[in-house]
Design an enzyme around this catalytic site. Structure first.
Site, PDB file in Angstrom:
ATOM      1  N   ARG A 103      70.088 -23.024  15.929  1.00 36.53           N
ATOM      2  CA  ARG A 103      70.361 -22.035  16.995  1.00 36.53           C
ATOM      3  C   ARG A 103      70.420 -20.690  16.307  1.00 36.53           C
ATOM      4  O   ARG A 103      71.273 -20.463  15.432  1.00 36.53           O
ATOM      5  CB  ARG A 103      71.667 -22.356  17.714  1.00 36.53           C
ATOM      6  CG  ARG A 103      72.143 -21.215  18.589  1.00 36.53           C
ATOM      7  CD  ARG A 103      73.252 -21.602  19.525  1.00 36.53           C
ATOM      8  NE  ARG A 103      72.754 -22.434  20.598  1.00 36.53           N
ATOM      9  CZ  ARG A 103      73.418 -22.692  21.722  1.00 36.53           C
ATOM     10  NH1 ARG A 103      74.627 -22.185  21.911  1.00 36.53           N
ATOM     11  NH2 ARG A 103      72.897 -23.465  22.653  1.00 36.53           N
ATOM     12  N   HIS A 130      65.105 -21.787  25.309  1.00 33.99           N
ATOM     13  CA  HIS A 130      66.105 -22.852  25.183  1.00 33.99           C
ATOM     14  C   HIS A 130      65.481 -24.163  25.708  1.00 33.99           C
ATOM     15  O   HIS A 130      65.884 -24.675  26.750  1.00 33.99           O
ATOM     16  CB  HIS A 130      67.359 -22.465  25.970  1.00 33.99           C
ATOM     17  CG  HIS A 130      68.582 -23.242  25.615  1.00 33.99           C
ATOM     18  ND1 HIS A 130      68.614 -24.202  24.614  1.00 33.99           N
ATOM     19  CD2 HIS A 130      69.835 -23.220  26.141  1.00 33.99           C
ATOM     20  CE1 HIS A 130      69.827 -24.718  24.547  1.00 33.99           C
ATOM     21  NE2 HIS A 130      70.584 -24.139  25.451  1.00 33.99           N
ATOM     22  N   GLN A 133      67.525 -27.377  26.732  1.00 37.89           N
ATOM     23  CA  GLN A 133      68.194 -27.243  28.025  1.00 37.89           C
ATOM     24  C   GLN A 133      67.259 -27.655  29.162  1.00 37.89           C
ATOM     25  O   GLN A 133      67.655 -28.359  30.095  1.00 37.89           O
ATOM     26  CB  GLN A 133      68.632 -25.782  28.214  1.00 37.89           C
ATOM     27  CG  GLN A 133      69.388 -25.545  29.498  1.00 37.89           C
ATOM     28  CD  GLN A 133      70.738 -26.233  29.513  1.00 37.89           C
ATOM     29  OE1 GLN A 133      71.514 -26.080  28.595  1.00 37.89           O
ATOM     30  NE2 GLN A 133      71.017 -26.997  30.558  1.00 37.89           N
ATOM     31  N   ASP A 221      72.096 -18.057  35.392  1.00 38.32           N
ATOM     32  CA  ASP A 221      72.714 -18.101  34.059  1.00 38.32           C
ATOM     33  C   ASP A 221      73.516 -16.815  33.879  1.00 38.32           C
ATOM     34  O   ASP A 221      73.429 -15.889  34.702  1.00 38.32           O
ATOM     35  CB  ASP A 221      71.616 -18.235  32.986  1.00 38.32           C
ATOM     36  CG  ASP A 221      72.177 -18.447  31.576  1.00 38.32           C
ATOM     37  OD1 ASP A 221      73.371 -18.780  31.435  1.00 38.32           O
ATOM     38  OD2 ASP A 221      71.410 -18.264  30.605  1.00 38.32           O
ATOM     39  N   CYS A 260      73.053 -23.685  33.132  1.00 37.32           N
ATOM     40  CA  CYS A 260      73.101 -24.332  31.814  1.00 37.32           C
ATOM     41  C   CYS A 260      74.509 -24.365  31.238  1.00 37.32           C
ATOM     42  O   CYS A 260      74.803 -25.182  30.368  1.00 37.32           O
ATOM     43  CB  CYS A 260      72.133 -23.654  30.855  1.00 37.32           C
ATOM     44  SG  CYS A 260      72.593 -21.954  30.454  1.00 37.32           S
ATOM     45  N   ARG A 288      72.225 -33.248  28.580  1.00 38.37           N
ATOM     46  CA  ARG A 288      71.869 -32.700  27.276  1.00 38.37           C
ATOM     47  C   ARG A 288      71.913 -33.816  26.232  1.00 38.37           C
ATOM     48  O   ARG A 288      71.050 -33.907  25.360  1.00 38.37           O
ATOM     49  CB  ARG A 288      72.837 -31.576  26.871  1.00 38.37           C
ATOM     50  CG  ARG A 288      72.763 -30.315  27.705  1.00 38.37           C
ATOM     51  CD  ARG A 288      71.449 -29.587  27.545  1.00 38.37           C
ATOM     52  NE  ARG A 288      71.177 -29.243  26.166  1.00 38.37           N
ATOM     53  CZ  ARG A 288      71.666 -28.178  25.513  1.00 38.37           C
ATOM     54  NH1 ARG A 288      72.425 -27.316  26.164  1.00 38.37           N
ATOM     55  NH2 ARG A 288      71.351 -27.947  24.245  1.00 38.37           N
TER      56      ARG A 288
END
Ligand code: CP
Ligand code: NVA
Length: 301
Positions: A103, A130, A133, A221, A260, A288
């Site tokens: 990340r 991402h 996700q 988001d 998310c 996830r």
């Protein structure tokens, strides 16, 4: 030696490979606690240059449930913080572990790591995307509503890293995507041109009400992603894009809501929506774990 199977971004895959990962994910989910330990003896290194709750815990639990192990490196604690290059870090970690998840902020760092690693590299979020996700999100939609192909997804908010992965997912999984974003926060022309070249049905508009009309799924988001400055400007620009009950009422009656997480309740989404009957955010967070098992199993053969 065969090239490692990296998981960098959805645009690098064809639909059948992504489907294979989701099929593996679903199989692992059905067998949870009972499956064999296909990653016994394998180790995943995870590099975090930004905070995480879900990605960190779900990858770690996924590896352990599949019989493998993990090593976690944070930016501050590793030599990356003192200027060791991604390339050298990749070469060294490849001698110890079987896969690397990272990340990071800049997508270039992810690419540099992958170029110099002899083991698979997985994108655990950059400022641009991402993809892990999105694998969980597609899995979650399909568990509730069947195939996502041909459906309409509406995004309301900042065209951030998650939104960009939604664009790539729309193209690869064959669903329609409306993105409602204020003009300064719309996706880049390059991404939209790619989507159109690939035959995707991705439409950018200013009005959240227009975007959600007839949508099967409404997504949003945070207004201020990790590392983003100008929070106050963003709050002013994005307030009209908040997902509340009035906006949800304009989507299909059976529309789902996803986020998310982490959510900033009262900002991009109201309590009534995130805690309401159309919200599937906890299933999404759980998936996830399962989706990443599918990704890990694919990457590690
Ligand atoms: N959705 C997500 O990636 O959450 P974390 O930042 O907690 O990993
Ligand atoms: N867009 C958010 C996603 C967090 C999982 C961020 O980058 O902070």
């Amino acid at each position: 030696m065969a090239a490692p199977r990296h998981f960098l971004d959805l645009d690098r895959f064809d639909r059948s490979t992504l489907r294979r990962m989701l099929d593996l994910a679903a199989a692992f989910k059905r067998d949870v606690g009972r499956h064999e330990r296909p990653l016994a003896g394998r180790t995943l290194a995870m590099i975090f240059e930004k905070p995480s709750t879900r990605t960190r815990v779900s990858f770690e639990v996924a590896m352990r449930q599949l019989g493998g192990d993990v090593v976690v490196l944070t930016d501050a604690e590793s030599q990356l913080n003192r200027g060791e290059s991604m390339a050298d870090t990749a070469r060294v970690l490849s001698r110890y572990v079987d896969a690397i998840m990272i990340r990071t902020s800049k997508p270039g760092k992810l690419v540099e790591l992958a170029m110099h690693a002899s083991v698979p590299v997985i994108n655990g979020l950059t400022d641009e995307s991402h993809p892990c996700q999105l694998m969980a999100d597609v899995m979650t939609f399909e568990e509730h509503r069947g195939s996502i192909a041909g459906r309409l997804v509406a995004w309301s908010g900042d065209a951030n890293n998650v939104a960009r992965s939604w664009v790539q997912a729309a193209v690869r999984f064959g669903f329609r995507l409306n993105l409602a974003c204020p003009a300064p926060l719309q996706p880049s022309n390059g991404l939209l041109e790619w989507a159109h070249r690939e035959g995707g049905e991705v439409t950018v508009m200013a009005s959240p009400e227009a975007a959600v009309a007839d949508a099967d799924l409404v997504v949003t988001d945070t207004w201020v992603s990790m590392g983003t400055r100008e929070a106050e400007t963003r709050h002013n620009l994005l307030a009209p894009y908040r997902v509340d009950e009035a906006l949800m009422a304009r989507a299909r009656p059976d529309a789902l809501f996803m986020h998310c997480l982490p959510a900033h309740r009262g900002q991009e989404v109201t309590d009534a929506v995130i805690d309401g009957p159309q919200s599937v955010v906890w299933d999404e967070a759980e998936n996830r774990l399962h989706a990443q098992k599918g990704i890990l199993a694919w990457c590690l053969g």
